[in-house]
Design a protein around this motif. Structure first.
Motif, short mmCIF file in Angstrom:
data_model
loop_
_atom_site.label_atom_id
_atom_site.label_comp_id
_atom_site.label_asym_id
_atom_site.label_seq_id
_atom_site.Cartn_x
_atom_site.Cartn_y
_atom_site.Cartn_z
N GLY A 1 -12.56 -24.79 12.91
CA GLY A 1 -13.78 -24.25 13.51
C GLY A 1 -14.17 -22.91 12.94
N CYS A 2 -15.48 -22.70 12.81
CA CYS A 2 -16.01 -21.40 12.38
C CYS A 2 -17.43 -21.26 12.90
CB CYS A 2 -16.00 -21.29 10.86
SG CYS A 2 -16.57 -19.66 10.30
N PRO A 3 -17.76 -20.11 13.50
CA PRO A 3 -19.13 -19.91 13.98
C PRO A 3 -20.09 -19.50 12.87
CG PRO A 3 -17.73 -18.05 14.58
CD PRO A 3 -16.85 -19.01 13.85
N MET A 4 -19.57 -19.23 11.67
CA MET A 4 -20.41 -18.80 10.55
C MET A 4 -20.76 -20.01 9.68
SD MET A 4 -20.17 -15.25 10.66
CE MET A 4 -19.57 -14.24 9.32
N ARG A 5 -21.71 -19.81 8.79
CA ARG A 5 -22.09 -20.86 7.84
C ARG A 5 -22.44 -20.22 6.50
NH1 ARG A 5 -19.72 -23.41 10.84
NH2 ARG A 5 -20.24 -25.33 11.94
N CYS A 6 -21.46 -19.61 5.85
CA CYS A 6 -21.69 -19.00 4.54
C CYS A 6 -22.14 -20.09 3.58
CB CYS A 6 -20.41 -18.35 4.04
SG CYS A 6 -19.73 -17.12 5.18
N VAL A 7 -23.18 -19.81 2.79
CA VAL A 7 -23.76 -20.89 1.98
C VAL A 7 -22.78 -21.41 0.93
CG1 VAL A 7 -26.15 -20.16 2.33
CG2 VAL A 7 -24.88 -19.26 0.40
N TRP A 8 -21.86 -20.55 0.49
CA TRP A 8 -20.92 -20.95 -0.56
C TRP A 8 -19.56 -21.34 0.01
CZ3 TRP A 8 -17.67 -17.46 1.05
CH2 TRP A 8 -18.11 -16.19 1.38
N CYS A 9 -19.47 -21.55 1.31
CA CYS A 9 -18.18 -21.80 1.96
C CYS A 9 -17.38 -22.90 1.24
CB CYS A 9 -18.39 -22.20 3.42
SG CYS A 9 -16.83 -22.52 4.27
N ASP A 10 -16.11 -22.60 0.99
CA ASP A 10 -15.23 -23.61 0.36
C ASP A 10 -14.29 -24.24 1.38
OD1 ASP A 10 -13.52 -21.51 0.84
OD2 ASP A 10 -12.87 -21.24 -1.22
N SER A 11 -14.55 -24.00 2.66
CA SER A 11 -13.67 -24.53 3.71
C SER A 11 -14.45 -25.31 4.76
CB SER A 11 -12.92 -23.38 4.39
OG SER A 11 -12.30 -22.56 3.45
N GLU A 12 -15.51 -25.98 4.31
CA GLU A 12 -16.36 -26.69 5.29
C GLU A 12 -15.58 -27.79 6.03
OE1 GLU A 12 -19.35 -27.48 2.32
OE2 GLU A 12 -20.84 -26.41 3.53
N THR B 1 -13.06 -27.51 7.53
CA THR B 1 -12.43 -26.97 8.75
C THR B 1 -13.42 -26.89 9.92
OG1 THR B 1 -13.00 -24.65 8.28
CG2 THR B 1 -10.97 -25.48 7.32
N PHE B 2 -14.68 -27.15 9.66
CA PHE B 2 -15.69 -26.94 10.72
C PHE B 2 -15.49 -27.89 11.90
CE2 PHE B 2 -19.13 -25.19 7.59
CZ PHE B 2 -18.37 -24.05 7.42
N THR B 3 -15.02 -29.08 11.61
CA THR B 3 -14.86 -30.09 12.67
C THR B 3 -13.48 -30.74 12.55
OG1 THR B 3 -15.85 -31.75 11.23
CG2 THR B 3 -17.33 -30.65 12.79
N GLY C 1 -8.68 -19.93 8.39
CA GLY C 1 -9.54 -20.97 8.93
C GLY C 1 -10.39 -21.56 7.83
N GLY C 2 -11.63 -21.90 8.23
CA GLY C 2 -12.38 -21.55 9.42
C GLY C 2 -12.30 -20.07 9.77
N GLU C 3 -12.64 -19.80 11.00
CA GLU C 3 -12.47 -18.44 11.52
C GLU C 3 -11.34 -18.49 12.55
OE1 GLU C 3 -13.41 -15.15 11.10
OE2 GLU C 3 -11.76 -15.19 12.52
N THR D 1 -9.83 -13.01 8.23
CA THR D 1 -10.91 -13.21 9.19
C THR D 1 -12.25 -12.84 8.58
OG1 THR D 1 -11.75 -12.53 11.35
CG2 THR D 1 -10.41 -10.92 10.20
N GLY D 2 -13.28 -13.56 8.98
CA GLY D 2 -14.61 -13.43 8.38
C GLY D 2 -15.47 -12.33 8.95
N ASN D 3 -14.90 -11.41 9.71
CA ASN D 3 -15.61 -10.23 10.23
C ASN D 3 -16.78 -10.60 11.14
OD1 ASN D 3 -15.81 -7.46 10.58
ND2 ASN D 3 -17.35 -7.25 8.96
N ILE E 1 -15.71 -9.05 4.50
CA ILE E 1 -17.04 -8.51 4.85
C ILE E 1 -18.10 -9.34 4.13
CG2 ILE E 1 -18.56 -6.51 4.67
CD1 ILE E 1 -16.10 -4.74 5.01
N LYS E 2 -19.02 -9.86 4.90
CA LYS E 2 -20.00 -10.80 4.33
C LYS E 2 -21.12 -10.07 3.59
CE LYS E 2 -17.77 -14.28 5.89
NZ LYS E 2 -16.89 -14.96 4.94
N CYS E 3 -21.37 -10.52 2.38
CA CYS E 3 -22.44 -9.97 1.54
C CYS E 3 -23.73 -10.76 1.74
CB CYS E 3 -22.01 -10.03 0.08
SG CYS E 3 -20.61 -8.98 -0.30
#
Ligand code: SF4
Length: 214
Positions: free
Chosen positions: A29-40, A42-44, A70-72, A97-99, A116-118
């Motif tokens: 699980g993760c509440p974020m959705r970084c466009v380049w995420c390499d761990s999708e 883990t979302f479900t 994670g995820g987060e 952690t994704g801050n 820290i997210k850019c």
């Protein structure tokens, strides 16, 4: 109970601990959705594990270094209890952690790697800046994942504004896999005068970008 995507032993691919044997506990699980995420992945999904059953698996791998990721990972409140248990049982614990979630209440024996997210991630407005104030210079590391020159310029301004060179043990500059020219990034870093560290994701060079859980 915690929702867990995978628990596995590998080598640490990132941070100043790169290259060390490490057990990874990857929470779902993760509440974020970084466009380049390499761990999708883990979302479900994931499976429910008690802390005791996670500890049994971690112990079976025989690595002193454990990363909770994670995820987060901190999005699940019980992760704080797991981290405390790992520390109390003598493990050296890294928390990536994704801050977005507050690190307040985290066991002080755990080492934080604060991502820290850019801007190019699409999640920069959700950075939780109080986490930066909790960084400890002898323990915690900061990571910026860089997709383009705009991200690099953003990272430089955050490093200066928040005095991250004195506030953290290391500042990791990590390129988005396959999206940015590594030589260009290396030249920006070399010419910056900043005390930062370019990091490549070691595990992706060994096993490829699409393989996880090794
Ligand atoms: S915070 Fe991490 S896991 Fe969540 S979307 Fe961003 S990169 Fe993916």
């Amino acid at each position: 109970m915690l929702r867990v995507t995978e628990i596995f032993r590998s080598i640490q691919g990132e941070s100043t601990h790169a290259g060390r044997p490490c057990t990874f506990v990857r929470l779902t699980g993760c509440p974020m959705r970084c466009v380049w995420c390499d761990s999708e992945y883990t979302f479900t999904g994931g499976d429910h594990f008690s802390i005791d059953s996670i500890m049994a698996l971690v112990n079976s791998f025989g690595c002193n270094l454990v990363e909770v990721t994670g995820g987060e990972p901190l999005a699940q409140k019980e992760a704080f209890t797991l981290i405390e248990r790992l520390c109390s049982d003598g493990f050296e614990v890294l928390v990536e952690t994704g801050n977005y979630v507050s690190t307040e209440g985290l066991d002080p024996r755990a080492k934080v790697i604060l991502d820290i997210k850019c801007p190019a991630s699409g999640e920069e407005p959700r950075n939780y800046w109080s986490n930066v104030e909790r960084l400890r210079p002898d323990m915690d590391e900061v990571k910026f994942v860089i997709a383009d020159e705009g991200d690099w310029n953003y990272a430089k301004s955050v490093i200066k504004e928040h005095k991250l060179e004195t506030r953290s043990k290391a500042i990791l500059i990590s390129p988005v896999w396959g999206q940015i020219d590594l030589q260009a990034l290396a030249e920006w870093i070399a010419g910056s005068g900043l005390n930062v560290r370019m990091q490549l994701q070691l595990h992706k060079y060994i096993w490829g970008p699409d393989v996880h859980g090794v």
